[in-house]
Structure formats: structure tokens, C-alpha cells
Scaffold this motif. Structure first.
Motif: not given
Ligand SMILES: C[S@@+](CC[C@H](N)C(=O)[O-])C[C@H]1O[C@@H](n2cnc3c(N)ncnc32)[C@H](O)[C@@H]1O
Length: 257
Positions: A230-234
């Protein structure tokens, strides 16, 4: 998603998590059916019944479009069973089950007869083998004069902003400009028919938009791999928001010589 080096250690778990995150999304990478249709109008002549493969097909947005448009059987290749099961369902729902040949395999080591294809289509997947690796692996599958349409992350200028450089140096160090990618394609035995940039808005409308909705569902997940994804996608979305004119996906229309 461009996974960082440290996430590759947990590659299998990351892939499972990505499949879960993308479940039900229309596509798993940037693209647009209208844009693909435009690209199709620019292709060199193909036989009446072209032999087609969609490599790294995900849930098959392109494979289904190609099958419907050409009314021929399309080989849809992916190694993620979860995506292929979804593709099978979508094909049935659209009455295209008989026109999609689902192949669960590594797209980098296909043991098909050489040559056996008139058209290779691959959106947002070549980078996994690197652009050069993909072209080297796929060129022998095409008949002479056969066509490859490959979308590839590309820098739109020589001097991209530092955050863009830093992000891709870590996640995709062989990313290049369109000129560099075109030179690679030529060295792999392709003539460049055209290079066409996917409008940045298509990322938001067709990929990040639906993905954001899925991300909301998992925001409280206590799975550290999900949280990392999720962090990487954000981070990836913020990068495009801030620097969308520096890079994007280009569709390379290539002819095997
Ligand atoms: C970014 S997604 C793009 C999916 C689809 N082409 C689209 O545009 O919606 C990349 C796809 O490549 C698949 N993939 C990654 N490595 C692969 C490999 N070595 N062989 C086959 N498929 C692979 C992933 O499972 C995923 O479905």
C-alpha cells in the motif's frame, strides 16, 4: 507496481498480496481500451486470421479486446493463477470463452514453436523481464514481418526530476527514454513503426482510480506485506501526480525484421 529490492526477498508473498489488492480491478497496469483501439488502427497489415498472444495478460483486458475485435483465438499468458481465473470468468461472461486460450506460464521462457505468432501484445508487463529481456525472448516467436505492441515505462525527457530518477533507479533501474528504448528494440531485430504515449489521465481513470478504491479496503490490514505494498502504491501515485510530464507509458509498435 515497481517493487523495491528489499521487497523482492518476499517476492512470492508480494505477488499474492498484489493479486489480492487488484482483485476485481478492470486492469492491473496503466492503459485504455480507446487508446489501444487507436494503436490497432496504426498497425502494419496482419493476416486475416492473425495468431495473437497477450503476454503478462493479468485479468486479460487486452486479450479479451483482441479476441473480440479479430474473432480469433488469443493466447493469454500469465503466471498468476488468480488473474487467469478472473480472466476465464470474464471471457465466459462476455461470450468469448471459445476465443481465449489461457496459458499459465512464465512469459520469459515460452516453449512454443518458433515462429508461431503474427501479433504479440503486452501492456505493462515487459518491464518484469526488462524491455530488452522481453524483446529478446519474444522476437523469435514472431514470423518475419510480425508485429509486437509493447507498452513500457519511458522517460519523456533526458533530465527527469530527481525524485523520479531516485524512484526508478531503485524499482526499475533499466528504465530509459523513448529514444533509448527504440535503440534497444532495433538491436533486438525490430523496426520501429511508431511510439505513442498513453495519456497520463488514463492512469488515473482506468488504473489508479479503481486501485485506490481497493486500497481503502485494506488500509487497516495488519499484514506487513500488504502495508508495504500500500505504501509503495501511494508513493508511486504521488510521483505521477507530481511528475506526470517526466515519464509515463509509451506504446512501441514494432515489426520483426
Ligand atoms: C502490471 S500487470 C499488467 C497486466 C495486464 N497486461 C494489464 O495491463 O492489465 C503485469 C502482469 O504480468 C504478470 N507477470 C509478471 N511476471 C510474469 C512472468 N514471468 N510470466 C508471466 N506473467 C508474468 C503479472 O502476474 C501481471 O499480471
Amino acid at each position: 507496481l515497481f517493487l523495491k529490492e528489499d521487497m523482492m526477498d518476499e517476492q512470492a508473498r508480494c505477488i499474492e498480496t498484489l493479486i489480492e489488492l487488484h482483485r476485481g480491478t478492470p486492469r492491473q497496469g496503466p492503459g485504455d481500451i480507446g487508446f489501444s483501439e487507436h494503436i490497432l488502427t496504426l498497425l502494419p497489415d496482419l493476416p486475416d486470421q492473425p495468431r495473437i498472444a497477450d503476454l503478462g495478460c493479468g485479468t486479460g483486458v487486452a486479450a479479451l479486446h483482441l479476441a473480440e475485435r479479430f474473432q480469433v483465438k488469443v493466447r493469454a499468458v500469465d503466471f498468476a493463477r488468480g488473474f487467469l481465473e478472473e480472466l476465464e470468468k470474464r471471457a465466459r461472461q462476455r461470450g468469448l470463452g471459445h476465443l481465449v486460450d489461457i496459458v499459465e506460464a512464465d512469459m520469459g521462457t515460452l516453449d512454443w514453436p518458433r515462429p508461431c505468432l503474427d501479433l504479440i501484445w503486452s501492456e505493462g508487463a515487459a518491464y518484469i523481464l526488462t524491455f530488452e529481456g522481453a524483446l529478446k525472448a519474444w522476437h523469435p516467436l514472431l514470423v518475419p514481418g510480425g508485429v509486437a505492441v509493447i507498452s513500457e515505462l519511458s522517460y519523456f525527457k533526458e533530465n527527469v526530476a530527481q525524485p523520479v530518477r531516485d524512484f526508478f533507479d531503485e524499482g526499475y533501474p533499466t528504465a530509459g527514454t523513448e529514444a533509448e528504448n527504440s535503440a534497444i528494440a532495433q538491436s533486438c531485430g525490430f523496426e520501429i513503426i511508431g511510439t505513442h504515449r498513453l495519456p497520463t489521465q488514463a492512469w488515473w481513470d482506468n488504473y489508479y482510480g479503481p486501485l485506490k478504491k481497493r486500497m481503502k479496503i485494506f488500509e487497516d490490514s495488519d499484514d506487513p506485506v500488504m502495508q508495504a505494498v500500500l505504501q509503495e502504491s501511494t508513493t508511486e501515485m504521488e510521483l505521477l501526480r507530481d511528475h506526470g510530464s517526466d515519464y509515463g507509458y509509451s506504446f512501441y509498435i514494432l515489426k520483426a525484421v
